[in-house]
Design an enzyme around this catalytic site. Structure first.
Site, mmCIF file in Angstrom:
data_model
loop_
_atom_site.group_PDB
_atom_site.id
_atom_site.type_symbol
_atom_site.label_atom_id
_atom_site.label_comp_id
_atom_site.label_asym_id
_atom_site.label_seq_id
_atom_site.Cartn_x
_atom_site.Cartn_y
_atom_site.Cartn_z
ATOM 1 N N ARG A 102 0.841 -1.186 0.000
ATOM 2 C CA ARG A 102 0.000 0.000 0.000
ATOM 3 C C ARG A 102 0.883 1.245 0.000
ATOM 4 O O ARG A 102 1.876 1.316 0.738
ATOM 5 C CB ARG A 102 -0.919 0.029 1.239
ATOM 6 N N HIS B 180 0.556 -0.177 -10.020
ATOM 7 C CA HIS B 180 -0.319 -0.977 -9.152
ATOM 8 C C HIS B 180 -0.760 -2.273 -9.855
ATOM 9 O O HIS B 180 -1.953 -2.532 -10.046
ATOM 10 C CB HIS B 180 -1.535 -0.166 -8.715
ATOM 11 N N GLU C 71 -2.502 7.937 -6.076
ATOM 12 C CA GLU C 71 -2.588 7.152 -7.303
ATOM 13 C C GLU C 71 -3.687 7.703 -8.208
ATOM 14 O O GLU C 71 -4.821 7.859 -7.758
ATOM 15 C CB GLU C 71 -2.851 5.676 -6.975
#
Length: 530
Positions: A234, A281, A263
């Protein structure tokens, strides 16, 4: 059997939802790319929604979906779902936390290998026609020490694969037992010890107040030069500003990042750094992972709608109105006991003993147990912990729990006691609900107390002597902290005693430091209740 309608709003694996598609009692509509207005037109017809990350399930959608029972996220993160609104409207939100374990584990290894051999930069240069063998000298992983922060399923998977490369594993996890560490051939360490000894570091924890920035300036101040870092967990676990300084200053020699504090990221300094490898990601982005998460949520939707069986809920459905009103205050005090207990201990427990005495023991106390456990786990495992998944998560942490019931409660009509045990310490908390006075914590270890749970609590283990409480009061007053109430527990004059304070404000670090210097104060613990 009742017919159910399922709406799939984002692209998911068709093989993954095959059980729903083939089920005679389920009508499944796959309709992706809809706007919120388009969803609102038909959502009232459906009993379950399946989403990934593209669709945002807003409060308005949930309010319009009058038949909705389940929202399923085919993946882990549920940031795109209004959890509070779902809970308010009695809608269960589920995810698939285990479906991407292998994919995230393998991506961690891929990022580590790419970093050590400078593969992205070498590929870019060669694809542009540059043959630059001398400019890309790599590092072997063999014989190096890998530090792992967070040793759940992914962390353990990374450890096992890294060991096959000949790496030594050192790790921190508040719930990593000695037996589990020994079995996995992992050496347990504290975070600052890992900083000083690791050649490589990877993080695999949820993002919680305890883990946010856990790899920050203090961590980098302890590292030996040349550390290489990987984050496929994370964004925010690693402080990006501190990482950039460490890369520029030589405390870190490289970073491979799949996740970011924001993000998509907008600050390009880190992304463009010559010692950084990045991916957008992709930890769970494999064909197999997407199929697994779709299968997981499909099966759980069926279990929920047909059997009321819930495993991976990330919210707590509303408490049934049928629950005895007399039990509700004990649910509250159980939750507060869990919060107090985990903050008073130096390390999480490996064993919990819960005791229910009095008329309370006749009732079903599972809700009390779940309330205690969920509050105890939240500081380390995050806000996704709730009364539905608490025992499942407790089992994942290898924490043993036992429940004991007795008909008689000496001195109280009902009495709850929690004993939290780890290899270094044991904490006992006792509590009750007193007629006319409400919730009370009435025992801490050997001391009898009378504490009403409030937002800010301060517990001081001290040597009983004249004037010591006055010194404490002056210190708190100087820092503008008001004492709402105070309780003293002791056995003998001049002996060991426990001071319990309810405060109107929290105590800052400077005040805590000054309090710790008062002669006779042996230990201070500040507890903040939600």
């Amino acid at each position: 059997m009742e017919n159910y309608r399922i709406l799939v709003l984002d692209p998911v694996s068709e093989d993954g939802i095959k059980e729903l598609l083939d089920h005679p009692n389920y009508d499944v509509d796959v309709n992706t790319g809809l706007s919120e207005e388009e969803i609102l037109e038909t959502v009232h017809e459906y009993h379950a929604l399946i989403v990934r990350s593209q669709t945002t399930v807003t409060e308005e959608i949930i309010r319009y979906a009058r038949q909705l029972k389940v929202i399923a996220r085919a993946g882990v993160g549920v940031d795109n779902i209004d959890i509070d609104a779902a809970t308010k409207h009695g809608v269960i939100v589920i995810n698939a936390p285990d479906g991407n374990t292998i994919s995230a584990t393998e991506h961690t290894m891929a990022m580590m290998l790419s970093l050590t051999r400078d593969i992205p930069a070498a590929h870019k240069e060669l694809s542009e026609g540059k043959w630059n063998r001398k400019g890309h000298k790599g590092t072997e992983m063999y014989g190096k020490t890998l530090g792992i922060i967070g040793v759940g399923k992914i962390g353990l998977g990374v450890a096992k694969r890294a060991q096959s490369f000949g790496m030594r594993i050192i790790a921190f996890d508040p719930y990593l037992s000695d037996d589990k560490a020994q079995e996995a051939e992992i050496e347990k360490m504290e975070v600052d010890e890992i900083a000083a000894r690791a050649d490589f570091l990877t993080v695999h924890t949820p993002l919680t107040p305890q883990t946010k920035g856990i790899v920050g300036e203090d961590f980098f101040g302890r590292t030996k030069p040349g550390l290489k870092i990987v984050n496929v967990a994370r964004g925010g676990i690693i402080d990006e500003d501190a990482l950039l300084k460490a890369l520029d200053g030589g405390r870190a020699d490289g970073a491979a990042l799949d996740v970011f504090e924001e993000e998509p990221p907008t600050d390009m300094k880190l992304l463009n750094h010559p010692k950084v490898v990045v991916t957008p990601h992709l930890g769970a982005s494999t064909v197999e992972a997407q199929e697994k998460v779709a299968i997981s949520v499909s099966r759980e939707i069926i279990d929920i709608l047909e059997n009321n069986t819930i495993v991976h809920a990330v919210n707590a459905p509303r408490i049934s109105e049928n629950i005895n009103k007399e039990l509700k205050p004990y649910i509250n005090i159980s939750s507060h006991m869990g919060e107090v207990g985990i903050q008073l201990m130096n390390r999480p427990p490996s064993e919990i003993k819960l005791k229910y005495h009095g008329e309370l023991a006749i009732d079903d106390t599972s809700m009390l147990t779940r309330s205690f456990v969920s509050s105890m786990l939240k500081p380390h495992l995050g806000e996704n912990v709730n009364i539905i998944n608490a025992l499942y998560l407790l089992q994942e942490q290898d924490v043993v729990y036992k429940v004991e019931k007795k008909g008689k409660a000496h001195g109280y009509s009902n009495y709850l006691e929690a004993e939290l045990i780890n290899e270094d310490e044991t904490l006992v908390l006792g509590a009750s609900v007193l007629n006319g006075y409400g919730e009370r914590i009435v025992k801490i270890n050997e001391f009898q107390v009378d504490i009403k749970p409030t937002k800010h609590l301060l517990f001081i283990d001290h040597q009983d002597r004249p004037g010591i409480i006055g010194e404490m009061g002056i210190t708190l007053g100087t820092h503008k902290v008001n004492i709402a109430s105070m309780q003293l527990g002791r056995h003998d004059e001049g002996g060991n005693a426990l001071l319990s304070l309810s405060l109107d404000q929290g105590v800052n670090d400077e005040a805590m430091e000054e309090l710790s210097k008062i002669k006779g104060f042996n230990g201070l613990k500040q507890v903040d209740l939600s």
